[in-house]
Design a protein around this motif. Structure first.
Motif, PDB file in Angstrom:
ATOM      1  N   GLN A 172      46.045  51.756  24.916  1.00  0.00           N
ATOM      2  CA  GLN A 172      44.700  51.984  24.390  1.00  0.00           C
ATOM      3  C   GLN A 172      44.720  53.030  23.281  1.00  0.00           C
ATOM      4  OE1 GLN A 172      42.359  53.015  27.828  1.00  0.00           O
ATOM      5  NE2 GLN A 172      42.116  50.886  28.473  1.00  0.00           N
ATOM      6  N   ASN A 173      45.501  54.102  23.483  1.00  0.00           N
ATOM      7  CA  ASN A 173      45.599  55.135  22.447  1.00  0.00           C
ATOM      8  C   ASN A 173      46.330  54.627  21.219  1.00  0.00           C
ATOM      9  OD1 ASN A 173      44.315  56.910  24.184  1.00  0.00           O
ATOM     10  ND2 ASN A 173      46.219  57.786  24.963  1.00  0.00           N
ATOM     11  N   VAL A 174      47.356  53.822  21.444  1.00  0.00           N
ATOM     12  CA  VAL A 174      48.101  53.239  20.318  1.00  0.00           C
ATOM     13  C   VAL A 174      47.195  52.330  19.491  1.00  0.00           C
ATOM     14  CG1 VAL A 174      50.003  51.703  19.683  1.00  0.00           C
ATOM     15  CG2 VAL A 174      50.327  53.406  21.487  1.00  0.00           C
ATOM     16  N   GLU A 175      46.385  51.531  20.178  1.00  0.00           N
ATOM     17  CA  GLU A 175      45.457  50.634  19.475  1.00  0.00           C
ATOM     18  C   GLU A 175      44.417  51.430  18.691  1.00  0.00           C
ATOM     19  OE1 GLU A 175      42.365  46.944  20.475  1.00  0.00           O
ATOM     20  OE2 GLU A 175      43.571  47.864  22.064  1.00  0.00           O
ATOM     21  N   TYR A 176      43.917  52.511  19.304  1.00  0.00           N
ATOM     22  CA  TYR A 176      42.939  53.353  18.604  1.00  0.00           C
ATOM     23  C   TYR A 176      43.556  54.022  17.382  1.00  0.00           C
ATOM     24  CZ  TYR A 176      39.981  57.413  17.670  1.00  0.00           C
ATOM     25  OH  TYR A 176      39.208  58.378  17.048  1.00  0.00           O
ATOM     26  N   ALA A 177      44.778  54.531  17.533  1.00  0.00           N
ATOM     27  CA  ALA A 177      45.441  55.208  16.418  1.00  0.00           C
ATOM     28  C   ALA A 177      45.752  54.248  15.282  1.00  0.00           C
ATOM     29  CB  ALA A 177      46.723  55.874  16.901  1.00  0.00           C
ATOM     30  N   SER A 178      45.950  52.978  15.601  1.00  0.00           N
ATOM     31  CA  SER A 178      46.275  51.982  14.571  1.00  0.00           C
ATOM     32  C   SER A 178      45.123  51.773  13.593  1.00  0.00           C
ATOM     33  CB  SER A 178      46.641  50.645  15.227  1.00  0.00           C
ATOM     34  OG  SER A 178      47.757  50.791  16.077  1.00  0.00           O
ATOM     35  N   ASP A 179      43.910  52.147  14.016  1.00  0.00           N
ATOM     36  CA  ASP A 179      42.741  51.949  13.150  1.00  0.00           C
ATOM     37  C   ASP A 179      42.674  52.967  12.016  1.00  0.00           C
ATOM     38  OD1 ASP A 179      41.971  49.845  14.742  1.00  0.00           O
ATOM     39  OD2 ASP A 179      40.662  51.068  16.014  1.00  0.00           O
ATOM     40  N   PRO A 200      48.740  55.209   9.581  1.00  0.00           N
ATOM     41  CA  PRO A 200      49.687  54.209   9.057  1.00  0.00           C
ATOM     42  C   PRO A 200      50.505  53.592  10.183  1.00  0.00           C
ATOM     43  CG  PRO A 200      49.793  56.256   7.795  1.00  0.00           C
ATOM     44  CD  PRO A 200      48.935  56.543   8.985  1.00  0.00           C
ATOM     45  N   ALA A 201      50.852  52.333  10.040  1.00  0.00           N
ATOM     46  CA  ALA A 201      51.566  51.618  11.097  1.00  0.00           C
ATOM     47  C   ALA A 201      52.901  52.277  11.426  1.00  0.00           C
ATOM     48  CB  ALA A 201      51.780  50.163  10.687  1.00  0.00           C
ATOM     49  N   TRP A 202      53.596  52.780  10.383  1.00  0.00           N
ATOM     50  CA  TRP A 202      54.912  53.384  10.625  1.00  0.00           C
ATOM     51  C   TRP A 202      54.789  54.674  11.438  1.00  0.00           C
ATOM     52  CZ3 TRP A 202      55.947  58.343   9.079  1.00  0.00           C
ATOM     53  CH2 TRP A 202      55.102  58.894   8.100  1.00  0.00           C
ATOM     54  N   LEU A 203      53.685  55.407  11.208  1.00  0.00           N
ATOM     55  CA  LEU A 203      53.489  56.650  11.944  1.00  0.00           C
ATOM     56  C   LEU A 203      53.103  56.365  13.400  1.00  0.00           C
ATOM     57  CD1 LEU A 203      53.453  59.701  11.844  1.00  0.00           C
ATOM     58  CD2 LEU A 203      51.075  59.617  11.055  1.00  0.00           C
ATOM     59  N   VAL A 204      52.299  55.330  13.607  1.00  0.00           N
ATOM     60  CA  VAL A 204      51.933  54.937  14.964  1.00  0.00           C
ATOM     61  C   VAL A 204      53.178  54.536  15.748  1.00  0.00           C
ATOM     62  CG1 VAL A 204      50.674  53.249  16.358  1.00  0.00           C
ATOM     63  CG2 VAL A 204      49.611  54.216  14.308  1.00  0.00           C
ATOM     64  N   VAL A 250      55.279  57.754  16.547  1.00  0.00           N
ATOM     65  CA  VAL A 250      54.716  58.609  17.594  1.00  0.00           C
ATOM     66  C   VAL A 250      54.783  57.919  18.950  1.00  0.00           C
ATOM     67  CG1 VAL A 250      52.626  59.748  18.418  1.00  0.00           C
ATOM     68  CG2 VAL A 250      53.222  59.846  15.993  1.00  0.00           C
ATOM     69  N   SER A 251      54.359  56.669  19.009  1.00  0.00           N
ATOM     70  CA  SER A 251      54.376  55.951  20.294  1.00  0.00           C
ATOM     71  C   SER A 251      55.797  55.693  20.760  1.00  0.00           C
ATOM     72  CB  SER A 251      53.615  54.628  20.174  1.00  0.00           C
ATOM     73  OG  SER A 251      54.240  53.761  19.234  1.00  0.00           O
ATOM     74  N   GLY A 252      56.738  55.611  19.817  1.00  0.00           N
ATOM     75  CA  GLY A 252      58.133  55.374  20.180  1.00  0.00           C
ATOM     76  C   GLY A 252      58.779  56.534  20.895  1.00  0.00           C
ATOM     77  N   LEU A 253      58.134  57.705  20.872  1.00  0.00           N
ATOM     78  CA  LEU A 253      58.654  58.861  21.595  1.00  0.00           C
ATOM     79  C   LEU A 253      58.356  58.786  23.085  1.00  0.00           C
ATOM     80  CD1 LEU A 253      57.549  61.700  19.122  1.00  0.00           C
ATOM     81  CD2 LEU A 253      59.837  60.694  19.343  1.00  0.00           C
ATOM     82  N   SER A 254      57.409  57.938  23.456  1.00  0.00           N
ATOM     83  CA  SER A 254      56.923  57.906  24.831  1.00  0.00           C
ATOM     84  C   SER A 254      57.611  56.837  25.669  1.00  0.00           C
ATOM     85  CB  SER A 254      55.413  57.644  24.840  1.00  0.00           C
ATOM     86  OG  SER A 254      54.956  57.391  26.150  1.00  0.00           O
ATOM     87  N   PRO A 255      58.069  57.191  26.871  1.00  0.00           N
ATOM     88  CA  PRO A 255      58.622  56.178  27.784  1.00  0.00           C
ATOM     89  C   PRO A 255      57.594  55.126  28.200  1.00  0.00           C
ATOM     90  CG  PRO A 255      59.251  58.386  28.490  1.00  0.00           C
ATOM     91  CD  PRO A 255      58.205  58.552  27.416  1.00  0.00           C
TER      92      PRO A 255
END
Length: 244
Positions: free
Chosen positions: A180-187, A190-194, A197-202
């Protein structure tokens, strides 16, 4: 290897003698019973264990710090860490032995939830691929958070401080990969930053494996994540050994 097994057996025994370990297991099973009572087995309901595995990550975030806080902090408080340091065993063997014991204990706790999918499979048509993927994802997810909790426990002799540090860091990691947070941040990001950041999380990789599709990149991520924090844990203990 023999030294690692000695540490593993010692730590695993302490888990099954610890009240905290039993409280953790009982709470997890309680969530299972609550989920079942909410209608997972109602007539006409689709046979699915998705609700259980949707709940497990947050449960692990909330309760794993209470499990890992004692792993090094208690050793320091009781003075047994200095004794361990005098044994003819490498720091890495100590760290990995404790880590492996905690992971095996968590695997035993997860096994207590097998009653739900087995019951669903008996009374309905259950797709076992995502169920088995979710169990693997849950164990890997838990292992990654154990590594984080052990690291924080090695930095202090106060168990409550270790628990709070673990709780905050695990909650942040959990939220970074929350769909849900990833989807919100995508709005607005930038896609590369999302992705960065999300890639750091298990949590992101937990969701990926839980779909029932096993990607080697997800396994490599968990191995690297656990390896990083276990190595950091070993560095903290090694510096303490050198200081005497």
């Amino acid at each position: 290897m023999r030294e690692t097994l000695v540490v593993f057996r010692r730590e695993l025994r302490s888990f099954f003698l610890s009240p905290i370990a039993y409280v953790f297991g009982i709470l997890l099973v309680s969530v299972l019973l609550y989920y079942v009572s909410e209608g997972a087995l109602q007539n006409g309901a689709r046979a699915s264990a998705e609700g259980l595995f949707a709940t497990l990550p947050l449960m692990l975030v909330l309760f794993l710090p209470g499990l890992t806080m004692r792993m090094w902090a208690e050793e320091r408080k009781l003075g047994t860490l200095e004794l361990l340091m005098t044994f003819p065993v490498r720091i890495g063997q100590l760290v990995f032995g404790k880590f492996l014991a905690c992971v095996v204990y968590l695997a035993c706790v997860l096994a207590l939830t097998l009653g739900l999918p087995l019951t669903l499979g008996a009374y309905g048509k259950l797709d076992w691929s995502p169920v088995l993927g979710s169990y693997l994802a849950s164990l890997l997810f838990a292992s990654s958070f154990v590594a984080v909790g052990m690291f924080w426990s090695s930095t202090t002799r106060d168990q409550m401080v270790a628990m709070l540090l673990s709780l905050v860091s695990l909650f942040v990691l959990y939220q970074l990969g929350n769909p849900q947070n990833v989807e919100y941040a995508s709005d607005w990001m930038p896609a590369w930053l999302v992705d960065l950041v999300s890639g750091l999380s298990p949590h992101k990789y937990f969701v990926s494996i839980a779909r029932g599709v096993l990607d080697s990149r997800d396994i490599v991520y968990f191995a690297c994540f656990c390896g990083f924090f276990l190595y950091a844990n070993a560095l903290v203990l090694e510096s303490r050994r050198q200081r005497g």
